[in-house]
Design a protein around this motif. Structure first.
Motif, mmCIF file in Angstrom:
data_model
loop_
_atom_site.group_PDB
_atom_site.id
_atom_site.type_symbol
_atom_site.label_atom_id
_atom_site.label_comp_id
_atom_site.label_asym_id
_atom_site.label_seq_id
_atom_site.Cartn_x
_atom_site.Cartn_y
_atom_site.Cartn_z
ATOM 1 N N UNK A 1 31.890 50.837 41.554
ATOM 2 C CA UNK A 1 32.074 50.598 42.976
ATOM 3 C C UNK A 1 33.352 49.772 43.110
ATOM 4 N N UNK A 2 34.140 50.082 44.138
ATOM 5 C CA UNK A 2 35.342 49.296 44.418
ATOM 6 C C UNK A 2 35.045 48.373 45.587
ATOM 7 N N UNK A 3 35.412 47.125 45.433
ATOM 8 C CA UNK A 3 35.202 46.143 46.483
ATOM 9 C C UNK A 3 36.565 45.845 47.105
ATOM 10 N N UNK A 4 36.688 46.029 48.400
ATOM 11 C CA UNK A 4 37.960 45.801 49.089
ATOM 12 C C UNK A 4 39.111 46.588 48.458
ATOM 13 N N UNK A 5 38.813 47.752 47.937
ATOM 14 C CA UNK A 5 39.805 48.645 47.310
ATOM 15 C C UNK A 5 40.553 47.994 46.169
ATOM 16 N N UNK A 6 39.976 46.944 45.645
ATOM 17 C CA UNK A 6 40.596 46.270 44.503
ATOM 18 C C UNK A 6 39.923 46.751 43.237
ATOM 19 N N UNK A 7 39.759 45.839 42.326
ATOM 20 C CA UNK A 7 39.197 46.164 41.020
ATOM 21 C C UNK A 7 37.807 46.791 41.145
ATOM 22 N N UNK A 8 37.527 47.695 40.248
ATOM 23 C CA UNK A 8 36.202 48.315 40.264
ATOM 24 C C UNK A 8 35.261 47.544 39.339
ATOM 25 N N UNK A 9 33.978 47.541 39.701
ATOM 26 C CA UNK A 9 32.935 46.929 38.885
ATOM 27 C C UNK A 9 31.802 47.940 38.745
ATOM 28 N N UNK A 10 31.000 47.822 37.682
ATOM 29 C CA UNK A 10 29.852 48.728 37.550
ATOM 30 C C UNK A 10 28.935 48.604 38.765
ATOM 31 N N UNK A 11 28.450 49.733 39.261
ATOM 32 C CA UNK A 11 27.577 49.706 40.437
ATOM 33 C C UNK A 11 26.317 48.895 40.157
ATOM 34 N N UNK A 12 25.916 48.820 38.892
ATOM 35 C CA UNK A 12 24.727 48.040 38.549
ATOM 36 C C UNK A 12 24.964 46.543 38.778
ATOM 37 N N UNK A 13 26.230 46.083 38.698
ATOM 38 C CA UNK A 13 26.528 44.683 39.015
ATOM 39 C C UNK A 13 26.252 44.406 40.484
ATOM 40 N N UNK A 14 26.614 45.360 41.338
ATOM 41 C CA UNK A 14 26.324 45.207 42.767
ATOM 42 C C UNK A 14 24.814 45.138 42.992
ATOM 43 N N UNK A 15 24.061 46.000 42.306
ATOM 44 C CA UNK A 15 22.599 45.999 42.445
ATOM 45 C C UNK A 15 21.991 44.700 41.914
ATOM 46 N N UNK A 16 22.549 44.180 40.815
ATOM 47 C CA UNK A 16 22.062 42.905 40.293
ATOM 48 C C UNK A 16 22.365 41.773 41.273
ATOM 49 N N UNK A 17 23.547 41.821 41.897
ATOM 50 C CA UNK A 17 23.909 40.802 42.886
ATOM 51 C C UNK A 17 22.952 40.821 44.064
ATOM 52 N N UNK A 18 22.373 41.989 44.345
ATOM 53 C CA UNK A 18 21.407 42.112 45.428
ATOM 54 C C UNK A 18 20.002 41.674 45.007
#
Length: 189
Positions: free
Chosen positions: A12-29
């Motif tokens: 997943x790209x956050x603010x069109x910057x660096x990409x992170x694994x989508x699972x990191x976003x899910x963990x953050x949630x």
């Protein structure tokens, strides 16, 4: 934005910057590895038998399958469908209505499958296998030695259901919610 890379990892790209694994976003949630896998995959319980292993027969999933090996009824030992021949929807349904509940599975068929939930010794808290871990001969022998006669595995067939989220989880370096939040905040700065 979501994107796949050449290794079938979902980012997943956050603010069109660096990409992170989508699972990191899910963990953050607030999700942990088991919850992530449980959200995206079904689980199939494999049970140890005297001669090997067995798994539930799913007529719906087996429609139009072309198994490379004979399908064997785990309860009777009878060959119910010859390998190399397509299994029509009608044949799959008939097998189920005729009483086929489980297929026999040899140990080698478990290699390359993925554990669905952490396998833990409830007395000591020792973790023998983590959710998402891939089964190999060494791990399977260890689990059998520890008395695991039922294994919850992710329902991934690499044809209709791919291991994308599981693979993403495997490369995700963020282990906790805090790690994931820190990574996201760092990207947003």
């Amino acid at each position: 934005d979501f994107e796949f890379d050449a290794k079938d990892i979902v980012y997943v790209r956050i603010d069109r910057r660096r990409k992170i694994p989508v699972t990191s976003l899910l963990k953050a949630l607030g999700m942990d590895a088991e919850e992530i896998l449980d959200t995206y995959y079904n689980t199939v319980d494999f049970e140890k038998t005297k001669t090997g292993w067995k798994k539930p027969f799913d007529a719906e999933k087996m429609k139009n399958a072309n198994p490379t090996f004979d399908l064997i009824d785990a309860n009777t030992g009878d060959v119910v469908h010859e390998g190399g021949k397509k299994l029509s929807p009608r044949q799959a349904k008939k097998l189920a209505t005729d009483g086929l509940t489980h297929l026999a599975v040899v140990e080698e068929d478990l290699y390359g499958q993925y554990i669905a939930r952490d396998l833990v010794d409830l007395k000591t808290g020792e973790i023998f296998a983590e959710a998402g871990e891939e089964i190999n001969e060494k791990l399977l022998n260890k689990l059998k030695e520890q008395g695991f006669d039922e294994l919850p595995l992710l329902d991934i067939d690499h044809v209709t259901i791919g291991p994308y989220i599981r693979n993403t989880l495997a490369v995700d370096k963020n282990m906790t919610r805090e790690d994931a939040l820190f990574d996201i905040y760092r990207v947003m700065r």
